[in-house]
Design an enzyme around this catalytic site. Structure first.
Site, PDB file in Angstrom:
ATOM      1  N   HIS A  43       8.629  41.342  -1.196  1.00 33.23           N
ATOM      2  CA  HIS A  43       9.387  41.820  -2.365  1.00 33.23           C
ATOM      3  C   HIS A  43      10.879  41.499  -2.195  1.00 33.23           C
ATOM      4  CE1 HIS A  43       5.928  44.823  -2.562  1.00 33.23           C
ATOM      5  NE2 HIS A  43       5.924  44.315  -3.761  1.00 33.23           N
ATOM      6  N   ASP A 156      -0.599  37.269  -5.989  1.00 34.70           N
ATOM      7  CA  ASP A 156      -1.449  37.726  -7.099  1.00 34.70           C
ATOM      8  C   ASP A 156      -1.470  36.619  -8.138  1.00 34.70           C
ATOM      9  OD1 ASP A 156      -1.964  40.723  -6.424  1.00 34.70           O
ATOM     10  OD2 ASP A 156       0.141  40.390  -6.007  1.00 34.70           O
ATOM     11  N   MET A 190       1.636  38.872   2.853  1.00 35.43           N
ATOM     12  CA  MET A 190       2.208  40.229   2.837  1.00 35.43           C
ATOM     13  C   MET A 190       1.703  40.991   1.629  1.00 35.43           C
ATOM     14  SD  MET A 190       6.039  39.988   4.252  1.00 35.43           S
ATOM     15  CE  MET A 190       6.353  39.189   5.827  1.00 35.43           C
ATOM     16  N   SER A 192       1.331  45.381   0.189  1.00 33.81           N
ATOM     17  CA  SER A 192       1.503  46.811   0.490  1.00 33.81           C
ATOM     18  C   SER A 192       0.206  47.387   1.055  1.00 33.81           C
ATOM     19  CB  SER A 192       1.908  47.563  -0.770  1.00 33.81           C
ATOM     20  OG  SER A 192       3.025  46.927  -1.352  1.00 33.81           O
TER      21      SER A 192
END
Ligand code: PAF
Length: 284
Positions: A43, A156, A190, A192
């Protein structure tokens, strides 16, 4: 509006519009990085890229209930607003939009955006509610901020194409920019949700990327895609993954591939390791 270490945190759409209007008056380009928080280095890279050229960057932090099914992890999804805010300023962000559920979904909320095309298949076969929730919340975030550009991670990949389609179809005046996946040193994308992995699962998880890389290389070397995908499935099974899908698709449309010579190709995978569902993808 409140501030933490001089970073404005806005909770309402009205305050967000006022903040952005001020930036516009000063002549700034405005960029948005929509997130569900639990921010990691991936992020931070998006926020830094969003700020390039001097743009003012809003990072939204909102765990969106409508993109989770009842049996999914909405309740346990990692939430750490103070930690998120502490990561945003050093990455180059200028403000946080952290609305409550009632701000995004006021009482009586009865609208949903349903995208076809790239939303069909893959994730939708396993999470049929997902893109409706994502498209609806992202449309509302973009319309609340009206940024010149918004950045999303390619991790994504299907989500990125769904958002592009939705923004084009609805004429939302925001450029959608995909940013390459940021990976751990061992190749794991990466996410979450990597925090859910046990140490033993974390040690196995990079296999997902390895299998994509091997299949991509095999396909580039003229191995028939079906053969490369069977080998990849076997490797993942043997490593303890339960594979939802491992597929080769057209990179622009996500349509099944008719001619591997003529189309830009993308491999996409989703697999469960214990209770954690991981996704990844790779250009061929
Ligand atoms: O990718 C995410 O974090 C979410 O799906 C998004 C785009 C912020 C929408 O809630």
């Amino acid at each position: 509006m409140s501030t933490a270490s001089s970073l404005p945190i806005v909770r309402t759409i009205g305050d967000l519009r006022q903040l952005v209007a001020g930036w516009r008056k000063e002549g700034h380009v405005v960029a948005m990085v929509p997130t569900m928080g639990a921010l990691h280095a991936g992020h931070a890279t998006l926020i830094t890229a969003a700020a390039e050229g001097g743009a003012r960057v809003v990072t939204s932090v909102f765990v969106n209930p409508t993109q989770f099914a009842a049996n999914e992890d909405f309740g346990t999804y990692p939430r750490d607003e103070a930690g998120d805010v502490a990561r945003i300023a050093p990455a180059g962000g200028h403000a946080v939009f952290a609305p409550g559920v009632a701000e995004m979904y006021p009482e009586g909320f009865a609208t949903a955006i349903s995208v076809g095309g790239p939303a069909e298949g893959l994730e939708s076969d396993y999470r049929p509610h997902f893109f409706r929730g994502v498209a609806t919340v992202v449309a509302k975030l973009l319309l609340s901020c009206l940024p010149d550009r918004a950045l999303f991670g390619e991790k994504d990949y299907q989500q990125l194409l769904v958002i592009r389609r939705m923004v084009t179809d609805l004429g939302i005046p925001t450029e959608i920019i995909g940013h390459p996946t940021i990976r751990e040193a061992d190749g794991l994308a990466m996410s979450s949700r990597n925090a859910y992995l046990s140490p033993a699962e974390r040690a196995v998880a990079p296999k997902l990327h390895q299998v994509l890389a091997e299949a991509a290389e095999a396909i580039r070397g003229q191995v028939p895609p079906a053969e490369a995908l069977i080998a990849g499935n076997r490797t993942l099974d043997a490593a303890g993954f339960k594979v939802d899908y491992l597929e080769l698709r057209n990179a622009r449309t996500l349509a099944p591939v008719a001619d591997t010579g003529a189309e830009p190709l993308r491999l996409l995978v989703a697999a469960r390791l214990g209770k954690t569902r991981l996704i990844d993808n790779l250009a061929v």
